[in-house]
Motif scaffolding. Structure first.
Motif, PDB file in Angstrom:
ATOM      1  N   ASP A 108       0.828  -1.200   0.000  1.00  0.00           N
ATOM      2  CA  ASP A 108       0.000   0.000   0.000  1.00  0.00           C
ATOM      3  C   ASP A 108       0.869   1.259   0.000  1.00  0.00           C
ATOM      4  N   PHE A 109       0.502   2.230  -0.849  1.00  0.00           N
ATOM      5  CA  PHE A 109       1.244   3.483  -0.928  1.00  0.00           C
ATOM      6  C   PHE A 109       0.382   4.696  -0.592  1.00  0.00           C
ATOM      7  N   THR A 110      -0.818   4.475  -0.091  1.00  0.00           N
ATOM      8  CA  THR A 110      -1.733   5.602   0.143  1.00  0.00           C
ATOM      9  C   THR A 110      -1.436   6.335   1.441  1.00  0.00           C
ATOM     10  N   ASP A 111      -0.867   5.660   2.413  1.00  0.00           N
ATOM     11  CA  ASP A 111      -0.616   6.247   3.719  1.00  0.00           C
ATOM     12  C   ASP A 111       0.868   6.576   3.855  1.00  0.00           C
ATOM     13  N   THR A 112       1.241   7.822   3.593  1.00  0.00           N
ATOM     14  CA  THR A 112       2.662   8.191   3.625  1.00  0.00           C
ATOM     15  C   THR A 112       3.236   8.133   5.028  1.00  0.00           C
ATOM     16  N   ARG A 113       2.392   8.308   6.036  1.00  0.00           N
ATOM     17  CA  ARG A 113       2.877   8.196   7.405  1.00  0.00           C
ATOM     18  C   ARG A 113       3.304   6.758   7.707  1.00  0.00           C
ATOM     19  N   ALA A 114       2.558   5.796   7.188  1.00  0.00           N
ATOM     20  CA  ALA A 114       2.927   4.391   7.377  1.00  0.00           C
ATOM     21  C   ALA A 114       4.200   4.048   6.621  1.00  0.00           C
ATOM     22  N   LEU A 115       4.436   4.728   5.490  1.00  0.00           N
ATOM     23  CA  LEU A 115       5.633   4.464   4.694  1.00  0.00           C
ATOM     24  C   LEU A 115       6.868   5.129   5.288  1.00  0.00           C
TER      25      LEU A 115
ATOM     26  N   SER B 119       9.060   6.398  10.035  1.00  0.00           N
ATOM     27  CA  SER B 119      10.288   6.116  10.780  1.00  0.00           C
ATOM     28  C   SER B 119      11.455   7.002  10.359  1.00  0.00           C
ATOM     29  N   LEU B 120      11.260   7.842   9.344  1.00  0.00           N
ATOM     30  CA  LEU B 120      12.357   8.683   8.852  1.00  0.00           C
ATOM     31  C   LEU B 120      12.286  10.081   9.452  1.00  0.00           C
ATOM     32  N   PRO B 121      13.376  10.585  10.026  1.00  0.00           N
ATOM     33  CA  PRO B 121      13.399  11.973  10.510  1.00  0.00           C
ATOM     34  C   PRO B 121      13.155  12.932   9.358  1.00  0.00           C
ATOM     35  N   THR B 122      12.589  14.072   9.672  1.00  0.00           N
ATOM     36  CA  THR B 122      12.267  15.057   8.631  1.00  0.00           C
ATOM     37  C   THR B 122      13.513  15.513   7.892  1.00  0.00           C
ATOM     38  N   SER B 123      14.636  15.663   8.600  1.00  0.00           N
ATOM     39  CA  SER B 123      15.870  16.095   7.927  1.00  0.00           C
ATOM     40  C   SER B 123      16.296  15.101   6.860  1.00  0.00           C
ATOM     41  N   ASP B 124      16.182  13.800   7.162  1.00  0.00           N
ATOM     42  CA  ASP B 124      16.536  12.765   6.178  1.00  0.00           C
ATOM     43  C   ASP B 124      15.581  12.785   5.004  1.00  0.00           C
ATOM     44  N   LEU B 125      14.310  13.007   5.292  1.00  0.00           N
ATOM     45  CA  LEU B 125      13.307  13.028   4.228  1.00  0.00           C
ATOM     46  C   LEU B 125      13.542  14.216   3.300  1.00  0.00           C
ATOM     47  N   LEU B 126      13.852  15.369   3.859  1.00  0.00           N
ATOM     48  CA  LEU B 126      14.137  16.552   3.044  1.00  0.00           C
ATOM     49  C   LEU B 126      15.372  16.331   2.171  1.00  0.00           C
ATOM     50  N   HIS B 127      16.420  15.755   2.760  1.00  0.00           N
ATOM     51  CA  HIS B 127      17.648  15.499   1.998  1.00  0.00           C
ATOM     52  C   HIS B 127      17.379  14.528   0.861  1.00  0.00           C
ATOM     53  N   ALA B 128      16.624  13.466   1.145  1.00  0.00           N
ATOM     54  CA  ALA B 128      16.336  12.465   0.120  1.00  0.00           C
ATOM     55  C   ALA B 128      15.518  13.064  -1.017  1.00  0.00           C
ATOM     56  N   ALA B 129      14.492  13.818  -0.670  1.00  0.00           N
ATOM     57  CA  ALA B 129      13.634  14.413  -1.700  1.00  0.00           C
ATOM     58  C   ALA B 129      14.434  15.368  -2.587  1.00  0.00           C
ATOM     59  N   THR B 130      15.304  16.167  -1.980  1.00  0.00           N
ATOM     60  CA  THR B 130      16.103  17.132  -2.735  1.00  0.00           C
ATOM     61  C   THR B 130      17.117  16.439  -3.641  1.00  0.00           C
TER      62      THR B 130
ATOM     63  N   MET C 298       7.181  11.534  -0.946  1.00  0.00           N
ATOM     64  CA  MET C 298       7.956  12.279   0.045  1.00  0.00           C
ATOM     65  C   MET C 298       7.425  13.693   0.195  1.00  0.00           C
ATOM     66  N   ARG C 299       7.075  14.331  -0.918  1.00  0.00           N
ATOM     67  CA  ARG C 299       6.505  15.681  -0.837  1.00  0.00           C
ATOM     68  C   ARG C 299       5.174  15.654  -0.085  1.00  0.00           C
ATOM     69  N   LYS C 300       4.391  14.617  -0.344  1.00  0.00           N
ATOM     70  CA  LYS C 300       3.105  14.484   0.342  1.00  0.00           C
ATOM     71  C   LYS C 300       3.309  14.330   1.842  1.00  0.00           C
ATOM     72  N   GLU C 301       4.300  13.509   2.228  1.00  0.00           N
ATOM     73  CA  GLU C 301       4.569  13.289   3.648  1.00  0.00           C
ATOM     74  C   GLU C 301       5.107  14.557   4.306  1.00  0.00           C
ATOM     75  N   LEU C 302       5.974  15.290   3.604  1.00  0.00           N
ATOM     76  CA  LEU C 302       6.480  16.548   4.157  1.00  0.00           C
ATOM     77  C   LEU C 302       5.339  17.546   4.338  1.00  0.00           C
ATOM     78  N   GLY C 303       4.404  17.558   3.391  1.00  0.00           N
ATOM     79  CA  GLY C 303       3.237  18.422   3.527  1.00  0.00           C
ATOM     80  C   GLY C 303       2.384  18.030   4.725  1.00  0.00           C
ATOM     81  N   ARG C 304       2.243  16.726   4.923  1.00  0.00           N
ATOM     82  CA  ARG C 304       1.447  16.254   6.069  1.00  0.00           C
ATOM     83  C   ARG C 304       2.086  16.699   7.379  1.00  0.00           C
TER      84      ARG C 304
END
Length: 490
Positions: free
Chosen positions: A58-65, A68-79, A477-483
């Motif tokens: 399932d890919f609908t729930d970005t929080r479930a995906l 476990s990732l810190p926001t800093s890691d998520l921002l770095h990965a997306a960029t 990732m953008r969706k999760e950062l928005g959430r």
């Protein structure tokens, strides 16, 4: 004595796929930045007790995906993934790193520093043992395993091969200090422990023997089938000369290096995955791999895993032949199935020799081949003693394999099936498969930045299409950062 490969049970219940890994919050967020980070670690969603008996990816729930990732890691990965998907950025970067500008110390330091904090950080596990171990433990904490790859490329002489052997043996030693099962495999490249020119010579001789079975190879060990009737043999158009005495000695030394790696893996209780390479040397690599498998794959447990590249037209035929012979010899078969990573170079070589490319004519043909081979391998491990790594970044292939696995019955596939993706790529697929209850590994290259540079260059070249066309990770990732932003603003 029977051997047991220690395996980590998924931290996710088998019948539940909406699950969030979270960290307990001891104090309230004291700032908007802290609140933004807290949005990633808030209490888990209630478990859906009415979940279907056959979980789906399932890919609908970005929080479930990504919970476990810190926001800093998520921002770095997306960029970083966004930058890697921009063709001109990759082209300019590759031009600079391959140019004479890298001979200028100031420029080299600047480039390596930039790469270290961007692409290296995204796609590599670290420079030294301590950093790699920390990365492996971090992944283990969020339910993912690690395939450790000391990211060496080709060796040209015996001294380089010996140094590379030491590197691979140290990698295996690292696994002994890690949490049990957190390191799912150790990865090696035969071209790092056998001189490349010798691999080319051995491949030529093996191809000629396929053309003329009476052609004698006195040094050849017992192996599994290397070619099928559909395998291309155009690299060897004339009968090659026999190996010289020095070449036979070098071949023996290379074989002994692989045996040391295999035995070290047995002692450390961790299996070995041997990478595939380009078709010019792949016959020799398969020869090394399958002869080692016959020696070390015993007691229903594969220690040595070979690699099949599904983008090759003969992939399915070779897989069936290898499986048939392994069954006949009662050798547990370990296979890593990939799509392939040498598309541009393979087409160029074939074209230069006036032959059709060995790669499927369309991407859809490659998808069909991969999914067909994956289905066969899943059926095979359900009724036998084999093991399989399904390495894929393709979402549909992942979903199809997951569905097939649940139809077969997870109990039959327990500890025999591993999904895998490159570290830093296809995070949504990795976490989605994890949430569905599967063992999932990240392919973890590591080593000093300058040593890993050839690996990064090759990945940049071969994965440019994947990074530019597959934007699912970036979207999610953008969706999760928005959430998380909305959470911190409430």
């Amino acid at each position: 004595m029977a051997r047991t490969i220690v395996s980590t049970q998924s931290k996710i219940p088998k019948k539940v796929f909406f699950y969030v890994f979270n960290r307990s919050l001891n104090t309230a967020a004291s700032s908007s930045a802290a609140a933004f980070t807290a949005a990633a670690t808030s209490p888990p969603l209630p478990l859906n007790l009415n979940s279907p008996t056959t979980p789906t990816v399932d890919f609908t729930d970005t929080r479930a995906l990504f919970g476990s990732l810190p926001t800093s890691d998520l921002l770095h990965a997306a960029t970083t993934l966004h930058a890697a998907a921009i063709g001109p950025v990759v082209d300019v970067g590759m031009w600079v790193m391959n140019s004479k500008l890298m001979d200028v110390e100031l420029v080299r330091d600047l480039v390596l520093g930039t790469v270290k904090h961007t692409f290296y950080r995204q796609f590599c596990a670290g420079e030294d043992d301590a950093t790699v171990a920390k990365t492996v433990r971090r992944l283990h904490d969020v339910g993912l395993r690690s395939m450790l790859d000391y990211a060496l490329e080709y060796a040209d002489d015996e001294a380089s091969c010996d140094r590379n052997l030491d590197g691979f043996l140290r990698t295996i030693e690292i696994t002994k200090s890690l949490p049990p099962g957190s390191a799912s495999f150790v990865v090696t490249k035969v071209s790092a422990i056998c001189p490349l020119r010798l691999l080319e010579r051995v491949s030529d001789l093996l191809r000629w023997q396929q053309k003329n079975p009476s052609f004698n190879l006195p040094w050849k060990l017992k192996t599994l089938p290397i070619f099928s009737e559909s395998s291309p043999l155009y690299h060897t158009l004339e009968q090659p000369k026999p190996l010289t005495h020095e070449e036979e000695k070098s071949l023996q030394m290379s074989h002994e290096r692989l045996m040391k790696i295999c035995q070290s893996c047995v002692d450390a209780n961790v299996p070995l995955a041997i990478d595939a390479e380009h078709t010019k040397v792949q016959p020799a690599i398969d020869y090394f791999t399958y002869s080692a498998a016959i020696i070390h794959n015993k007691d229903h447990i594969p220690i040595v895993y070979g690699t099949i590249q599904a983008y090759l037209k003969d992939a399915k035929d070779r897989l069936l032949l290898v499986n048939k012979e392994a069954s006949k010899l009662k050798v547990p078969l370990g296979i890593k199935l990939v799509r392939g990573a040498y598309m541009s170079s393979e087409s160029k070589i074939a074209s230069s020799l006036g032959f059709e490319s060995p790669i499927h004519n369309t991407i859809q043909d490659t998808h069909v081949c991969y999914n067909t081979c994956a289905s066969f391998l899943l059926d095979n491990i359900a009724k036998g003693s084999s093991g399989v790594i399904l390495a894929t970044h393709n979402v549909e292939s992942g979903k199809l394999a997951a569905t097939k696995a649940y139809e077969i019955g997870m109990g039959k596939l327990k500890q025999k099936l591993e999904f895998a993706q490159l570290y830093g790529m296809s995070e949504a697929l990795s976490f989605g498969l994890r949430n569905a209850g599967f063992q999932v590994s990240k392919y973890m290259p590591f080593g000093p930045v300058d040593m890993v540079m050839p690996y990064l260059l090759r990945r940049a070249e071969e994965n440019r299409g994947l990074l530019s066309t597959s934007n699912l990770d970036r979207q999610l990732m953008r969706k999760e950062l928005g959430r998380r932003m909305k959470e911190c603003l409430r």
